[in-house]
Design a protein around this motif. Sequence first.
Motif, short mmCIF file in Angstrom:
data_model
loop_
_atom_site.label_atom_id
_atom_site.label_comp_id
_atom_site.label_asym_id
_atom_site.label_seq_id
_atom_site.Cartn_x
_atom_site.Cartn_y
_atom_site.Cartn_z
N THR A 73 1.21 -1.21 0.70
CA THR A 73 0.00 -0.04 -0.05
C THR A 73 1.13 1.30 0.23
OG1 THR A 73 -0.63 0.20 2.65
CG2 THR A 73 -1.70 -1.18 1.23
N LEU A 74 0.66 2.19 -0.16
CA LEU A 74 1.50 3.61 -0.40
C LEU A 74 1.91 3.62 1.01
CD1 LEU A 74 1.84 6.36 -1.29
CD2 LEU A 74 0.00 7.36 -0.76
N GLY A 75 1.26 3.18 2.01
CA GLY A 75 1.57 3.74 3.41
C GLY A 75 2.79 2.47 3.82
N GLN A 76 2.90 1.50 2.70
CA GLN A 76 3.82 0.37 3.47
C GLN A 76 5.12 1.30 2.64
OE1 GLN A 76 1.53 -3.28 2.30
NE2 GLN A 76 1.12 -3.84 4.21
N VAL A 117 5.94 3.58 1.55
CA VAL A 117 6.38 4.94 2.30
C VAL A 117 7.51 4.82 3.70
CG1 VAL A 117 7.15 7.28 3.69
CG2 VAL A 117 4.86 6.13 1.94
N LEU A 118 6.95 3.74 4.45
CA LEU A 118 7.54 2.76 5.53
C LEU A 118 9.47 1.89 4.88
CD1 LEU A 118 5.13 1.74 7.59
CD2 LEU A 118 6.71 3.20 7.96
N TRP A 119 9.34 1.01 3.99
CA TRP A 119 9.57 0.31 3.35
C TRP A 119 10.93 1.78 2.91
CZ3 TRP A 119 11.43 0.98 -2.34
CH2 TRP A 119 12.50 -0.01 -2.76
N ASP A 169 11.14 4.49 3.57
CA ASP A 169 11.90 5.26 4.46
C ASP A 169 13.59 4.44 5.68
OD1 ASP A 169 12.61 7.82 6.82
OD2 ASP A 169 11.82 5.96 7.66
#
Length: 305
Positions: A60-63, A65-67, A69
């Motif tokens: 997902t978009l959040g995942q 971004v976390l990846w 980061d």
Amino acid sequence: MFGLSLLRRLPPRLTANFFYYGIPVLLLLRFLVGTVFGVLLTSVTLYWLMWLAGDSKPFTLGQLVLWLDAQPTESKTAVVTSLLTVLGFLVAFHTATLNWKAEALANLKAHVAGEIELFFTEASRLIVDAQIYVRSLVEAVNAVQAQGPTFDAAFKVERAIEKAGDFLAVRDRLSAMSVEVHGISGRHYSILSTMWGASNALEECATAFTEMTKHMWVQLPSIEEDHPDRLAEFLRLVNVSECSNFVACCERNYGFISGTTGGLRGALLAPLVGFNLSSVLSLAGKRATFIEALAKVREVHRRGG
């Protein structure tokens, strides 16, 4: 050339079905894989399908971004730089392609508008010349019938006989143009079809022009110089009913052709010329004429040309 050779060998019904059903599918595929927005839509659709039916779910978009980061600084810089480069290239390519296509299409439309203006300007001038001459025939007949063999009536008759040769030349040219007019729409159909109603409007003008040329075949006063009674022979040869029908047909269709072709040219030149406040103000002083022209266009269109 291969496409043209293939069309010449295929059955007409199969070719027509391909144009009506196959080409829309090809246009959709070209949009999906050949344009920036199409590729974006295709990517979003594939992402959504993989999320619904795929064995491994995409981030997902959040995942995502976390990846990103969690990656080292060098990797983050490389990813962001690559994304900016690709996006910049896509935007520049898309913008340049749109501008090039718009400019080329505008030039083609200007060429079509020029040909329409050239043809119908000549057609309108010749129609007016023919209408003036046919009206002179009616006026001469009315003068002879009302005044008898007076000098004024005899002068109008002799003038009409003298100008018959000029009318024949005008009629020959109009006859040829009544065939040529349908070629304009055929030659430029690919351009006209890109505008709603443009091809139909030009065909309606061609139909109206053809109607006028069908009524122009009035009998002419061809009288020998030594004829004993030229006035009586003139009255016998001139068919007032035919002349009146031609004049009425011209009055009925002339305004429609002028207004419709003018509007069509304006629509074709709009990408280059446009319509601004000055255009609106210039029409403000011609409100009555503008409404009258629109009424003529609507009247002829409602009766089917």
